[in-house]
Enzyme design. Structure first.
Site, PDB file in Angstrom:
ATOM      1  CB  SER A  22     -42.819  -3.348   9.975  1.00  0.00           C
ATOM      2  OG  SER A  22     -42.254  -2.131  10.389  1.00  0.00           O
ATOM      3  CE  LYS A  38     -39.581  -7.308  12.039  1.00  0.00           C
ATOM      4  NZ  LYS A  38     -40.677  -6.327  11.947  1.00  0.00           N
ATOM      5  CB  SER A  59     -38.794  -3.124  11.083  1.00  0.00           C
ATOM      6  OG  SER A  59     -39.936  -3.816  11.601  1.00  0.00           O
TER       7      SER A  59
END
Length: 505
Positions: free
Chosen positions: A197, A97, A173
């Protein structure tokens, strides 16, 4: 971004042996193929680069490809030729990420305001991955500044789509990591979880996601959203793979002192927990509050009831219903620095960052219009902007009381874990912010620091859209949760690859 990087990809390279199936492989299978010389680290890496080139234009999961990925793979192949031994994750291709620091790749938190920023050091968890022999193939798209649990959209890369239906969201996210692992653009991935997330993208993308106990994995080198609740962890297609990644990245880090709590409480690996009969005799509490909401999708409810029946059939004793204690939310006015303080601390530790404060980011205008109000509301008055960060999970009185109340209730009923649907509704259409969302992840784990694992529990909407089941346990109970989740996974085998992203020929 990806189109400009495509010349780096050698599209003509193929796997050395057609007998090795890249799609839906596992860490164990990949490493067995490496040791038996059915493939190499380079060939694995090239195969994933080829899939990214072919499929990512549809999904938009990648922000930045690693131009050194093939060179890294070559070095690992050379090492194996000399040692004849594999490190724990040697040859495993990982999507990271874009809020994890990577010393050789841009790190933006999804914001144009951070474009071009390359940290000088890896985040602790990234360094642990590399030390274990993993290959970082790319940085994945995320909700800008990790703000949204519903949508993965950033000013740096745009909107990421769900591989099971590209008209729908992969949640947020960490949706870029989730969608890429689900579509076999990487073998496993790293996400972060403040309120949802890791678990949300796992549920929406038919994956296993682990939100670890706060203190098991280091937050050092991760762009923060709320340091009191933030934690990093794995997304994978199987419980065994998620457990293997967690084992590799956990551990004490002096740069994040809260990880001192993990010493003596975490095994070096979790293979002993991979027991297909692990549900026998377990006592599991059902959090029916998250099943019986007025807006719960009927198909999600039916899947959850089927999951409860499956747990029973595997020997678990079900306690239905487990009632959550009230969480005293306290005053609404900020009394500590929150996002602004945490972000400013991060930026201060990175002198080469293009912006030095949240105020500079706001002034730059380099962010999605949809998050403008939230960014501005996060900016505290000058008198409060430099106050200490908010109390962490282990020093916040209301969180302590909430955690203690749940623990006492679980102890009184001799429960090993709690379960509930990770989301009570299917993935929304892209652009839909009005229909029921169904996120059930924001309270129990974030407000206690407890670990949670999401596992696939089936599909809705004509068997096309994934849904997930969450297991929650006490602090540092990852071995027990992995045992329960693995036994459920092995009894049901709900994971299915997205049909629109098949093997390339």
């Amino acid at each position: 971004m990806l189109k400009r990087l495509l010349p780096l990809i050698l599209l003509t390279t193929t796997m050395a042996a057609q007998s090795f199936q890249l799609e839906e492989t596992t860490i164990a299978k990949t490493q067995a193929a490496l040791t038996s010389h059915k493939t190499t680290c380079r060939q694995l890496t090239q195969a994933y680069l080829t899939r990214i080139a072919h499929y990512d234009p549809t999904l938009n999961t990648v922000v930045t490809l690693n131009p050194q990925a093939l060179a890294d793979a070559d070095a690992l192949d050379k090492e194996f030729a000399q040692t004849h031994k594999l490190r724990p994750l040697q040859g495993i291709v990982v999507m990271v990420k874009d809020n994890y620091d990577t010393k050789d790749l841009q790190t933006t938190g999804g914001s144009l305001a951070m474009k071009g920023f390359i940290p000088t050091e890896d985040a602790f968890m990234v360094a642990k991955l590399r030390a274990a022999g993993a290959i970082i193939i790319a940085k994945s798209n995320m909700a800008e500044w990790a703000f949204s649990p519903y949508l993965t959209e950033s000013s740096i890369a745009g909107i990421t789509r769900n591989p099971y239906d590209p008209t729908r969201v992969p949640a947020g996210s960490s949706g870029g990591t989730g969608a890429s692992v689900a579509a076999n653009l990487a073998e496993v991935g790293l996400g972060t979880d403040t309120g949802n997330s890791i678990r949300g993208p796992a549920s929406h993308n038919d994956l296993v996601g682990i939100r670890p106990t706060i203190g098991l994995t280091s937050r050092a080198g991760i762009i923060p959203l709320s340091f009191t609740n933030d934690v990093g962890g794995p997304l994978a297609r199987t419980v065994a793979d998620a457990a293997a990644v967690l084992a590799a990245v956990q551990g004490y880090d002096p740069a994040d002192p809260i990880t001192k709590l993990s010493e003596g409480k975490a095994p070096k690996d979790y293979t002993a927990s991979l027991d297909p009969k692990g549900l026998k005799g377990a006592r599991i509490g059902v959090v029916r509050k998250y099943i019986e909401t007025p807006t719960t999708d009927p198909e999600i409810k039916a899947l959850t009831e089927k999951a409860i029946a499956d747990l029973k059939s595997q020997g678990a004793e079900i306690i239905d219903n487990f009632t959550l204690p009230d969480l005293d939310r306290g005053p609404q006015k900020p009394t500590c620095g929150g996002f602004e303080y945490d972000l400013n601390q991060y930026l201060a530790a990175h002198p080469n960052a293009p912006c030095k404060t949240l105020a500079e980011i706001i002034d730059s205008g380099l962010y999605l219009g949809s998050i403008a109000d939230r960014l501005k509301h996060a900016a505290l008055p000058a008198a409060e902007a430099t106050t200490a960060h908010c109390p962490d999970t282990y020093h916040d009185p209301r969180k302590i009381a909430f955690r203690d109340a749940i623990t006492q209730s679980m102890d009184a009923q001799h429960l090993d874990a709690l379960i509930y649907p990770t989301w009570s509704n299917p993935p929304r259409k892209v652009g839909d912010l009005k229909s029921p969302a169904g996120d059930n992840s924001q309270i129990i784990s974030p407000m206690t620091g407890f670990p949670a694992i999401t596992v696939p529990m089936g599909f809705t909407v004509n068997q096309t859209l994934p849904a997930g089941l969450t297991f929650v346990g006490r602090s540092f109970s990852e071995p027990e949760l992995i045992k329960l989740a693995y036994a459920y996974e092995q009894a049901t085998h709900h994971r299915q690859p997205p049909p629109q992203f098949p093997k390339l020929h």
